[in-house]
Design an enzyme around this catalytic site. Structure first.
Site, mmCIF file in Angstrom:
data_model
loop_
_atom_site.group_PDB
_atom_site.id
_atom_site.type_symbol
_atom_site.label_atom_id
_atom_site.label_comp_id
_atom_site.label_asym_id
_atom_site.label_seq_id
_atom_site.Cartn_x
_atom_site.Cartn_y
_atom_site.Cartn_z
ATOM 1 C CG ASN A 102 65.918 -7.864 -62.118
ATOM 2 O OD1 ASN A 102 66.750 -6.979 -62.006
ATOM 3 N ND2 ASN A 102 66.249 -9.124 -62.303
ATOM 4 C CG ASP A 232 71.878 -13.834 -59.305
ATOM 5 O OD1 ASP A 232 72.680 -13.226 -58.567
ATOM 6 O OD2 ASP A 232 70.812 -13.357 -59.699
ATOM 7 C CB SER A 259 73.716 -13.913 -64.906
ATOM 8 O OG SER A 259 74.312 -13.303 -63.776
ATOM 9 C CG HIS A 260 71.145 -9.871 -61.110
ATOM 10 N ND1 HIS A 260 70.805 -10.503 -59.935
ATOM 11 C CD2 HIS A 260 70.843 -8.561 -60.916
ATOM 12 C CE1 HIS A 260 70.335 -9.619 -59.069
ATOM 13 N NE2 HIS A 260 70.333 -8.441 -59.647
ATOM 14 C CG HIS A 261 69.261 -7.911 -65.648
ATOM 15 N ND1 HIS A 261 69.046 -6.650 -66.158
ATOM 16 C CD2 HIS A 261 69.460 -7.735 -64.319
ATOM 17 C CE1 HIS A 261 69.128 -5.755 -65.180
ATOM 18 N NE2 HIS A 261 69.381 -6.399 -64.060
#
Length: 296
Positions: A102, A232, A259-261
């Site tokens: 990640n 994201d 999104s990002h995680h």
């Protein structure tokens, strides 16, 4: 999220790394993101048990994070991390591994695959920024959104639980209402680590010199999946599409309502996509570069 499993420590080129070791099967290294309080377990804890059912999962705290060494870095940062990670693999007796990463960790793994191709079988990269340009528009906040968020979090009155909750819901999760309180607590408590606070307050560059990896991406031969959240907050899906075209064996999967995680927010879907990709790679794709098959 389940409690963290047993802690282990190992040397990686003179750096003391903390890691968790779960499951059996193909060696798979998980490298986390670079947000305040991030650790291997905070980023991959929700999905690690799913992978551990069929893989040996090495969840590594990156240098300067978690329980790993907090020493400053000098020189090109991604070259440093790649070299130390390769040395850690040597210590752990891991010849080659799949990397599931990640953000910050994904950039490390991409550079590792370029510089040490015989150590990487395949890559899964989410939310990483290895190059400083975008295909359609300037990157948000000039590519500094993560660094600006870190400065804001540690600035002013310093870290608070509420600031951590706002950071995660604004930049890392699509649906902040589903964010577990224990995830906020885990990240907040880790962000209070004296070593991490000292690094955040430093007026120098303790994280090393920033590198643009444009020249390295074309050298990566490992099959690579860029697995992105449709929403994201750092880099829209046109950016990983550009990356997938720059890497010779690049692929792109965009996940909705994430999104990002996404590995935390949608662990079941994330595990399904990653295992589908890794499982689709035949033996030929996983042989070391330059390997020649010899038949009797």
């Amino acid at each position: 999220m389940p409690p963290p499993p047993e802690s282990h420590y190992a040397d990686g080129g003179g750096v003391r790394y903390h890691y968790h070791d779960l499951g059996t099967g193909p060696d798979t290294v998980f490298l986390h993101g670079g947000g305040p309080g991030c650790t291997a377990w905070s980023d991959f804890g929700p999905v690690a048990p799913l992978f551990a059912a069929g893989r040996r999962c090495l969840l590594v705290d990156i240098q300067q994070y978690g329980k790993s060494e907090k020493s400053p870095i000098s020189g090109p940062m991604w070259d440093h991390h790649a070299a130390k990670t390769a040395a850690l693999l040597d210590t752990l007796g891991v010849e080659r591994a799949d990397f599931v990463c990640n953000s910050w960790g994904g950039t490390i793994a991409l550079n590792l695959a370029a510089k040490y191709p015989d150590r990487v079988r395949a890559l899964v990269v989410t939310g990483s920024m290895p190059v400083f340009h975008g295909p359609l528009a300037p990157l948000p906040e000039g590519g500094r959104r993560g660094r600006n968020a870190r400065d804001l979090y540690y600035g002013g009155e310093g870290p608070t639980r509420e600031k951590m909750r706002r950071l995660i819901t604004r930049l890392e999760w699509y649906d902040g209402d589903r964010l577990p309180p224990e995830t906020v607590d885990l990240r907040y408590e880790q962000s209070l680590d004296p070593g991490e606070r000292e690094l955040a307050a430093s007026s120098d560059s303790p994280r090393g010199d920033w590198q643009d990896l444009t020249g390295e991406l074309a050298r990566i031969q490992a099959p690579t999946l860029f697995l992105w959240g449709m929403q994201d907050a750092f880099l829209t899906p046109d950016y990983p599409l550009m990356l997938a075209r720059m890497v010779p064996n690049g692929n792109l999967y965009v996940m909705d309502h994430a999104s990002h995680h996404l590995q935390e927010e949608r662990p079941g879907a994330y595990h399904s996509v990653v295992t589908g990709f890794l499982g689709s790679l035949g033996p030929a794709a996983l042989r070391p570069p330059g390997h020649t098959e010899v038949h009797p």
